[in-house]
Design a protein around this motif. Structure first.
Motif, PDB file in Angstrom:
ATOM      1  N   ALA A  68      12.132   0.513  -3.492  1.00 23.39           N
ATOM      2  CA  ALA A  68      12.779   1.329  -2.671  1.00 23.39           C
ATOM      3  C   ALA A  68      13.070   2.776  -3.210  1.00 23.39           C
ATOM      4  O   ALA A  68      13.638   2.658  -4.325  1.00 23.39           O
ATOM      5  N   ARG A  69      12.832   3.859  -2.479  1.00 24.47           N
ATOM      6  CA  ARG A  69      13.036   4.959  -2.847  1.00 24.47           C
ATOM      7  C   ARG A  69      14.244   5.551  -1.875  1.00 24.47           C
ATOM      8  O   ARG A  69      14.912   6.586  -2.188  1.00 24.47           O
ATOM      9  N   THR A  70      14.603   4.942  -0.774  1.00 21.15           N
ATOM     10  CA  THR A  70      15.891   5.268   0.144  1.00 21.15           C
ATOM     11  C   THR A  70      16.509   4.025   0.547  1.00 21.15           C
ATOM     12  O   THR A  70      16.054   2.688   0.285  1.00 21.15           O
ATOM     13  N   ASN A  71      17.771   4.074   0.888  1.00 27.00           N
ATOM     14  CA  ASN A  71      18.509   3.065   1.471  1.00 27.00           C
ATOM     15  C   ASN A  71      17.946   2.290   2.675  1.00 27.00           C
ATOM     16  O   ASN A  71      17.970   1.423   2.826  1.00 27.00           O
ATOM     17  N   ALA A  72      16.926   3.400   3.643  1.00 26.58           N
ATOM     18  CA  ALA A  72      16.630   2.835   4.890  1.00 26.58           C
ATOM     19  C   ALA A  72      15.510   1.745   4.442  1.00 26.58           C
ATOM     20  O   ALA A  72      15.542   0.966   5.043  1.00 26.58           O
ATOM     21  N   TYR A  73      14.815   1.909   3.251  1.00 29.45           N
ATOM     22  CA  TYR A  73      13.851   1.027   2.984  1.00 29.45           C
ATOM     23  C   TYR A  73      14.500  -0.090   2.434  1.00 29.45           C
ATOM     24  O   TYR A  73      14.025  -1.463   2.803  1.00 29.45           O
ATOM     25  N   MET A  74      15.477  -0.127   1.848  1.00 31.16           N
ATOM     26  CA  MET A  74      16.179  -1.320   1.417  1.00 31.16           C
ATOM     27  C   MET A  74      16.786  -2.428   2.574  1.00 31.16           C
ATOM     28  O   MET A  74      16.487  -3.510   2.681  1.00 31.16           O
ATOM     29  N   VAL A  75      17.301  -1.550   3.304  1.00 27.50           N
ATOM     30  CA  VAL A  75      17.765  -2.068   4.750  1.00 27.50           C
ATOM     31  C   VAL A  75      16.549  -2.854   5.514  1.00 27.50           C
ATOM     32  O   VAL A  75      16.748  -3.826   5.820  1.00 27.50           O
ATOM     33  N   ALA A  76      15.537  -2.106   5.450  1.00 27.86           N
ATOM     34  CA  ALA A  76      14.483  -2.459   6.363  1.00 27.86           C
ATOM     35  C   ALA A  76      13.873  -3.777   5.621  1.00 27.86           C
ATOM     36  O   ALA A  76      13.468  -4.534   6.339  1.00 27.86           O
ATOM     37  N   ALA A  77      13.696  -3.751   4.203  1.00 27.43           N
ATOM     38  CA  ALA A  77      13.204  -4.869   3.838  1.00 27.43           C
ATOM     39  C   ALA A  77      14.284  -5.954   3.848  1.00 27.43           C
ATOM     40  O   ALA A  77      13.761  -7.207   4.053  1.00 27.43           O
ATOM     41  N   GLY A  78      15.195  -5.899   3.855  1.00 28.50           N
ATOM     42  CA  GLY A  78      16.533  -6.927   3.960  1.00 28.50           C
ATOM     43  C   GLY A  78      16.316  -7.328   5.344  1.00 28.50           C
ATOM     44  O   GLY A  78      16.396  -8.741   5.399  1.00 28.50           O
ATOM     45  N   VAL A  79      16.158  -6.650   6.502  1.00 34.71           N
ATOM     46  CA  VAL A  79      15.817  -7.267   7.706  1.00 34.71           C
ATOM     47  C   VAL A  79      14.858  -8.040   8.067  1.00 34.71           C
ATOM     48  O   VAL A  79      14.906  -9.067   8.451  1.00 34.71           O
ATOM     49  N   ALA A  80      13.814  -7.488   7.496  1.00 36.32           N
ATOM     50  CA  ALA A  80      12.719  -8.289   7.603  1.00 36.32           C
ATOM     51  C   ALA A  80      12.563  -9.529   6.728  1.00 36.32           C
ATOM     52  O   ALA A  80      12.258 -10.692   7.317  1.00 36.32           O
ATOM     53  N   VAL A  81      13.302  -9.363   5.436  1.00 36.36           N
ATOM     54  CA  VAL A  81      13.164 -10.799   4.852  1.00 36.36           C
ATOM     55  C   VAL A  81      14.264 -11.859   5.458  1.00 36.36           C
ATOM     56  O   VAL A  81      13.987 -13.035   5.837  1.00 36.36           O
ATOM     57  N   ALA A  82      15.201 -11.315   6.182  1.00 32.01           N
ATOM     58  CA  ALA A  82      16.486 -12.131   6.827  1.00 32.01           C
ATOM     59  C   ALA A  82      15.682 -12.856   8.112  1.00 32.01           C
ATOM     60  O   ALA A  82      15.799 -13.977   8.559  1.00 32.01           O
ATOM     61  N   ALA A  83      14.858 -12.010   8.987  1.00 30.38           N
ATOM     62  CA  ALA A  83      14.138 -12.445   9.946  1.00 30.38           C
ATOM     63  C   ALA A  83      13.219 -13.720   9.704  1.00 30.38           C
ATOM     64  O   ALA A  83      13.108 -14.512  10.276  1.00 30.38           O
ATOM     65  N   GLY A  84      12.397 -13.307   8.265  1.00 29.83           N
ATOM     66  CA  GLY A  84      11.373 -14.481   7.945  1.00 29.83           C
ATOM     67  C   GLY A  84      12.357 -15.752   7.511  1.00 29.83           C
ATOM     68  O   GLY A  84      11.882 -16.992   7.772  1.00 29.83           O
TER      69      GLY A  84
END
Length: 182
Positions: A68-84
């Motif tokens: 991650a280079r941005t907080n948006a990337y971290m949150v995006a990855a977190g949401v995707a991991v949570a969905a899976g």
């Protein structure tokens, strides 16, 4: 500048502690519940499966944190991991359509696999990750439509929630790509 970098590292370490500590708490909750009720009856295999699922989710967090280079990337990855994670957990625990023995439930594992394989194929880069998440939402809708039309089950609420998570992740990855390029 060094102070800002130190603060960022402290914040990341704090988040890491919450992620891994939260995983440990989630793994211990059924053990605690088993002390007070017969409604929770996990065996060693249940704890191993949940431990592996949490290990995968936390490892995915670690990978995202390094990329991650941005907080948006971290949150995006977190949401995707949570969905899976939620899809897998619900499917293994009780099944999404009917009970966990319904063969139609296997289709939902393919949605998670689609997201994972797609993410690896685009090397976790934010702009293509946005498209992978949109395609995953489409796959989720496809599984819903197939199950419904084939008479295997009808799960509109689950589908709306999961599509919402996949699309929220897509939007955040798109935002992260825009922030990284500016």
């Amino acid at each position: 500048m060094a102070g800002i970098l130190e603060q960022d590292q402290l914040r990341r370490n704090g988040v890491r502690a919450v992620v891994w500590g939260g995983a440990a708490v989630l793994l211990l909750l059924p053990l605690l519940a088993m002390q007070f009720t017969d409604e929770v009856d996990w065996n060693a295999g249940d704890f191993i499966v949940m431990g592996v699922m949490l290990l995968v989710a936390c490892t995915a967090y670690e990978v995202a944190a390094r990329i991650a280079r941005t907080n948006a990337y971290m949150v995006a990855a977190g949401v995707a991991v949570a969905a899976g994670f939620l899809t897998t957990w619900a499917n293994l625990a009780v099944g999404i359509i009917g009970n966990e023995n319904n063969p139609a439930n296997d289709l939902f594992f393919y949605v998670v696999a689609f997201a994972l394989v797609g993410s690896l194929l685009v090397l976790l880069r934010p702009r293509p990750m946005a498209w992978v998440m949109v395609a995953t939402a489409a796959a989720q809708l496809g599984v819903f439509a197939y199950a419904w039309l084939a008479g295997l089950g009808f799960v509109p609420v689950f589908t709306v929630v999961m599509c919402g998570l996949w699309l929220a992740s897509a939007n955040l990855f798109r935002r992260a790509a825009g922030q990284a390029s500016s």
